[in-house]
Write a protein that holds these residues in place. Sequence first.
Motif, PDB file in Angstrom:
ATOM      1  N   ALA A  93       0.815  -1.314   0.051  1.00 17.60           N
ATOM      2  CA  ALA A  93      -0.100   0.097   0.048  1.00 17.60           C
ATOM      3  C   ALA A  93       0.928   1.213   0.015  1.00 17.60           C
ATOM      4  O   ALA A  93       0.466   2.202  -0.719  1.00 17.60           O
ATOM      5  N   ASP A  94       1.975   1.267   0.631  1.00 16.02           N
ATOM      6  CA  ASP A  94       2.763   2.403   0.727  1.00 16.02           C
ATOM      7  C   ASP A  94       3.486   2.420  -0.577  1.00 16.02           C
ATOM      8  O   ASP A  94       3.582   3.610  -1.087  1.00 16.02           O
ATOM      9  N   GLN A  97       0.874   4.018  -2.956  1.00 15.19           N
ATOM     10  CA  GLN A  97       0.738   5.334  -2.877  1.00 15.19           C
ATOM     11  C   GLN A  97       1.743   6.226  -3.335  1.00 15.19           C
ATOM     12  O   GLN A  97       1.417   7.201  -3.899  1.00 15.19           O
ATOM     13  N   ASN A 100       1.462   6.039  -7.435  1.00 18.43           N
ATOM     14  CA  ASN A 100       0.182   6.912  -7.783  1.00 18.43           C
ATOM     15  C   ASN A 100       0.463   8.375  -7.541  1.00 18.43           C
ATOM     16  O   ASN A 100       0.046   8.955  -8.604  1.00 18.43           O
ATOM     17  N   ALA A 101       1.118   8.763  -6.555  1.00 15.51           N
ATOM     18  CA  ALA A 101       1.579  10.194  -6.754  1.00 15.51           C
ATOM     19  C   ALA A 101       2.322  10.417  -7.738  1.00 15.51           C
ATOM     20  O   ALA A 101       2.304  11.607  -8.382  1.00 15.51           O
ATOM     21  N   THR A 179      -5.089   1.708  -6.039  1.00 18.29           N
ATOM     22  CA  THR A 179      -4.862   3.227  -6.708  1.00 18.29           C
ATOM     23  C   THR A 179      -5.449   4.000  -5.172  1.00 18.29           C
ATOM     24  O   THR A 179      -6.362   3.594  -4.233  1.00 18.29           O
ATOM     25  N   ASP A 180      -4.845   5.028  -5.182  1.00 13.85           N
ATOM     26  CA  ASP A 180      -5.488   6.033  -3.951  1.00 13.85           C
ATOM     27  C   ASP A 180      -6.926   6.694  -4.319  1.00 13.85           C
ATOM     28  O   ASP A 180      -7.234   6.687  -5.566  1.00 13.85           O
ATOM     29  N   GLU A 181      -7.474   7.077  -3.239  1.00 15.33           N
ATOM     30  CA  GLU A 181      -8.657   7.694  -3.420  1.00 15.33           C
ATOM     31  C   GLU A 181      -8.576   8.992  -4.100  1.00 15.33           C
ATOM     32  O   GLU A 181      -9.175   9.239  -5.144  1.00 15.33           O
ATOM     33  N   ASP A 183      -6.752   9.313  -6.917  1.00 22.90           N
ATOM     34  CA  ASP A 183      -6.569   8.765  -8.228  1.00 22.90           C
ATOM     35  C   ASP A 183      -8.174   8.434  -8.836  1.00 22.90           C
ATOM     36  O   ASP A 183      -8.261   8.411 -10.003  1.00 22.90           O
TER      37      ASP A 183
END
Length: 191
Positions: A93-94, A97, A100-101, A179-181, A183
């Motif tokens: 998850a890290d 994230q 995705n950034a 994906t992150d929220e 995204d």
Amino acid sequence: MSAGLIILIVVIVLVILLLWGMGAYNALVALRNRVGNGWAQIDVQLKQRADLIPNLVETVKGYATHESEVFTQVTQARAKALSVAGDPTATTADRAQAENALSRTLVNLQATAEAYPQLQANQNFMDLQAQLSALEQKIAYARQFYNDVVLKYNTKIETVPSNIIAGLFRFTQAQYFQTDEADRQVPQVKF
């Protein structure tokens, strides 16, 4: 029934159970290794993208000197992604994230580049764009493959009767590459 026949039946049942247990264990190990392989494939593609980004940034910088905020964001996001990639304690998850950034900042960089027609005509920039586009497609495929393998692995861990072997040998669920929220939100386009 004779005692010998009962013993033979018990031995046959125990052998069948042992063979089943070995098969279930081996299937779980194979799936766990496929999850690791899937993650390694994502890692290779992300490393190639991280190596390509400085060249892309430098090419765009030559044309868009007043867009320093975008360059700073891309550089910081790349540094963060590489930092998380090198951190052995970082979770999937890290890593997702951070990557995705980085993807979001690359979209900003590409939008900046579109404002400069002379840059769009630059062969070096076009080659870098094509490489980045191909890498993004490979990353998307690698993520899909990884998540498919994680689904199979997690399902095998949770379903009867293989969950018995998974529990005995402490197989744990793998994390999906999500994906992150941020995204998932519809991007705002402003002119």
